[in-house]
Design a protein around this motif. Structure first.
Motif, PDB file in Angstrom:
ATOM      1  N   VAL A  27      27.272  39.615  15.590  1.00 17.54           N
ATOM      2  CA  VAL A  27      26.110  39.375  14.715  1.00 17.54           C
ATOM      3  C   VAL A  27      26.096  37.921  14.260  1.00 17.54           C
ATOM      4  O   VAL A  27      25.042  37.284  14.205  1.00 17.54           O
ATOM      5  CB  VAL A  27      26.106  40.358  13.520  1.00 17.54           C
ATOM      6  CG1 VAL A  27      25.030  39.995  12.504  1.00 17.54           C
ATOM      7  CG2 VAL A  27      25.918  41.787  14.019  1.00 17.54           C
ATOM      8  N   ILE A  30      24.641  35.902  16.992  1.00 18.64           N
ATOM      9  CA  ILE A  30      23.178  35.996  17.004  1.00 18.64           C
ATOM     10  C   ILE A  30      22.593  35.105  15.920  1.00 18.64           C
ATOM     11  O   ILE A  30      21.617  34.385  16.156  1.00 18.64           O
ATOM     12  CB  ILE A  30      22.717  37.458  16.818  1.00 18.64           C
ATOM     13  CG1 ILE A  30      23.137  38.306  18.009  1.00 18.64           C
ATOM     14  CG2 ILE A  30      21.200  37.523  16.627  1.00 18.64           C
ATOM     15  CD1 ILE A  30      22.933  39.791  17.808  1.00 18.64           C
ATOM     16  N   ARG A  64      18.318  36.019  24.888  1.00 16.86           N
ATOM     17  CA  ARG A  64      18.540  36.093  23.447  1.00 16.86           C
ATOM     18  C   ARG A  64      17.935  34.885  22.750  1.00 16.86           C
ATOM     19  O   ARG A  64      17.373  35.006  21.662  1.00 16.86           O
ATOM     20  CB  ARG A  64      20.042  36.194  23.171  1.00 16.86           C
ATOM     21  CG  ARG A  64      20.365  36.358  21.705  1.00 16.86           C
ATOM     22  CD  ARG A  64      21.746  36.877  21.511  1.00 16.86           C
ATOM     23  NE  ARG A  64      22.725  35.817  21.481  1.00 16.86           N
ATOM     24  CZ  ARG A  64      24.025  36.019  21.329  1.00 16.86           C
ATOM     25  NH1 ARG A  64      24.500  37.239  21.233  1.00 16.86           N
ATOM     26  NH2 ARG A  64      24.852  35.012  21.304  1.00 16.86           N
ATOM     27  N   LEU A 104      20.416  43.398  11.666  1.00 20.47           N
ATOM     28  CA  LEU A 104      21.027  43.403  12.998  1.00 20.47           C
ATOM     29  C   LEU A 104      22.167  44.418  13.071  1.00 20.47           C
ATOM     30  O   LEU A 104      22.296  45.146  14.063  1.00 20.47           O
ATOM     31  CB  LEU A 104      21.538  42.008  13.357  1.00 20.47           C
ATOM     32  CG  LEU A 104      20.472  40.970  13.695  1.00 20.47           C
ATOM     33  CD1 LEU A 104      21.059  39.561  13.633  1.00 20.47           C
ATOM     34  CD2 LEU A 104      19.878  41.252  15.069  1.00 20.47           C
ATOM     35  N   ARG A 108      22.321  47.621  15.505  1.00 20.50           N
ATOM     36  CA  ARG A 108      23.421  47.762  16.466  1.00 20.50           C
ATOM     37  C   ARG A 108      24.113  49.116  16.344  1.00 20.50           C
ATOM     38  O   ARG A 108      24.538  49.683  17.338  1.00 20.50           O
ATOM     39  CB  ARG A 108      24.450  46.647  16.273  1.00 20.50           C
ATOM     40  CG  ARG A 108      23.939  45.292  16.732  1.00 20.50           C
ATOM     41  CD  ARG A 108      24.987  44.211  16.638  1.00 20.50           C
ATOM     42  NE  ARG A 108      25.929  44.391  17.730  1.00 20.50           N
ATOM     43  CZ  ARG A 108      27.252  44.401  17.593  1.00 20.50           C
ATOM     44  NH1 ARG A 108      27.793  44.206  16.426  1.00 20.50           N
ATOM     45  NH2 ARG A 108      28.031  44.563  18.627  1.00 20.50           N
ATOM     46  N   ILE A 135      14.045  42.084  16.127  1.00 19.42           N
ATOM     47  CA  ILE A 135      15.409  42.230  15.607  1.00 19.42           C
ATOM     48  C   ILE A 135      16.199  43.204  16.482  1.00 19.42           C
ATOM     49  O   ILE A 135      17.359  42.945  16.826  1.00 19.42           O
ATOM     50  CB  ILE A 135      15.395  42.695  14.127  1.00 19.42           C
ATOM     51  CG1 ILE A 135      14.833  41.558  13.252  1.00 19.42           C
ATOM     52  CG2 ILE A 135      16.781  43.101  13.652  1.00 19.42           C
ATOM     53  CD1 ILE A 135      14.577  41.960  11.807  1.00 19.42           C
ATOM     54  N   GLN A 136      15.592  44.321  16.857  1.00 15.23           N
ATOM     55  CA  GLN A 136      16.294  45.294  17.696  1.00 15.23           C
ATOM     56  C   GLN A 136      16.585  44.720  19.083  1.00 15.23           C
ATOM     57  O   GLN A 136      17.636  44.986  19.664  1.00 15.23           O
ATOM     58  CB  GLN A 136      15.505  46.584  17.785  1.00 15.23           C
ATOM     59  CG  GLN A 136      15.536  47.336  16.473  1.00 15.23           C
ATOM     60  CD  GLN A 136      14.701  48.602  16.482  1.00 15.23           C
ATOM     61  OE1 GLN A 136      13.908  48.833  17.374  1.00 15.23           O
ATOM     62  NE2 GLN A 136      14.881  49.414  15.451  1.00 15.23           N
ATOM     63  N   ALA A 139      19.570  42.564  18.691  1.00 16.36           N
ATOM     64  CA  ALA A 139      20.764  43.384  18.506  1.00 16.36           C
ATOM     65  C   ALA A 139      21.255  43.957  19.832  1.00 16.36           C
ATOM     66  O   ALA A 139      22.468  44.090  20.046  1.00 16.36           O
ATOM     67  CB  ALA A 139      20.481  44.520  17.519  1.00 16.36           C
ATOM     68  N   THR A 142      23.634  41.649  22.512  1.00 13.29           N
ATOM     69  CA  THR A 142      25.032  41.280  22.262  1.00 13.29           C
ATOM     70  C   THR A 142      25.957  41.857  23.303  1.00 13.29           C
ATOM     71  O   THR A 142      25.690  42.818  23.935  1.00 13.29           O
ATOM     72  CB  THR A 142      25.490  41.717  20.872  1.00 13.29           C
ATOM     73  OG1 THR A 142      25.309  43.128  20.762  1.00 13.29           O
ATOM     74  CG2 THR A 142      24.746  40.999  19.812  1.00 13.29           C
TER      75      THR A 142
END
Length: 142
Positions: A27, A30, A64, A104, A108, A135-136, A139, A142
């Motif tokens: 996170v 990100i 990303r 996030l 996740r 946002i999803q 997430a 990653t």
């Protein structure tokens, strides 16, 4: 706990009071990308929230970094205030970064209730679907 005990804990170097809750390393990675995107997007033209999400949803090659740039541009428009994003490498987190980090983390771990709560607290109803999508998507990257 008394006020004097709290101030003593804050002064004592072996008992530091954390500034922000710990976020998992993925996170934080990100958030670093979001911070970098914030530097780039300061001078970028505004993007329509719905159109941006529609374009990203139809392209499965988006990275990303692409999602981070879109999120920064859209958050600037949908939040009541311009989001505060610190420069990459700063150890502290702004309120906006903590909110995003919490969202996030909820995304996740698949915690739909926490994610919905965080979205309702900051994002207008008409923009929640798009911001939630961004946002999803971050997430999942990653």
């Amino acid at each position: 706990m008394s006020v004097s005990m709290v101030s003593a804990l804050r002064k004592h170097p072996s008992n530091p009071v954390p500034m922000a809750p710990e976020l998992p390393a993925p996170v934080m990675d990100i958030l670093t990308d979001v911070r970098r995107a914030g530097l780039v997007c300061r001078t970028a033209a505004r993007a329509d929230v719905f159109r941006t999400c529609a374009l990203l949803a139809s392209d499965n090659r988006v990275t990303r970094t692409g999602f981070a740039k879109a999120l920064v541009q859209c958050l600037t428009q949908v939040l009541a205030k311009k989001p505060v994003l610190f420069r990459p490498g700063v150890s502290e987190l702004s309120f906006d970064e903590r909110w995003l980090g919490s969202a996030l983390c909820a995304a996740r771990r698949g915690d739909a209730a926490s994610f919905a709560f965080l979205m309702r607290r900051r994002v207008q109803a008409e923009d929640r679907r798009c911001i939630g999508f961004l946002i999803q998507a971050l997430a999942r990257e990653t």
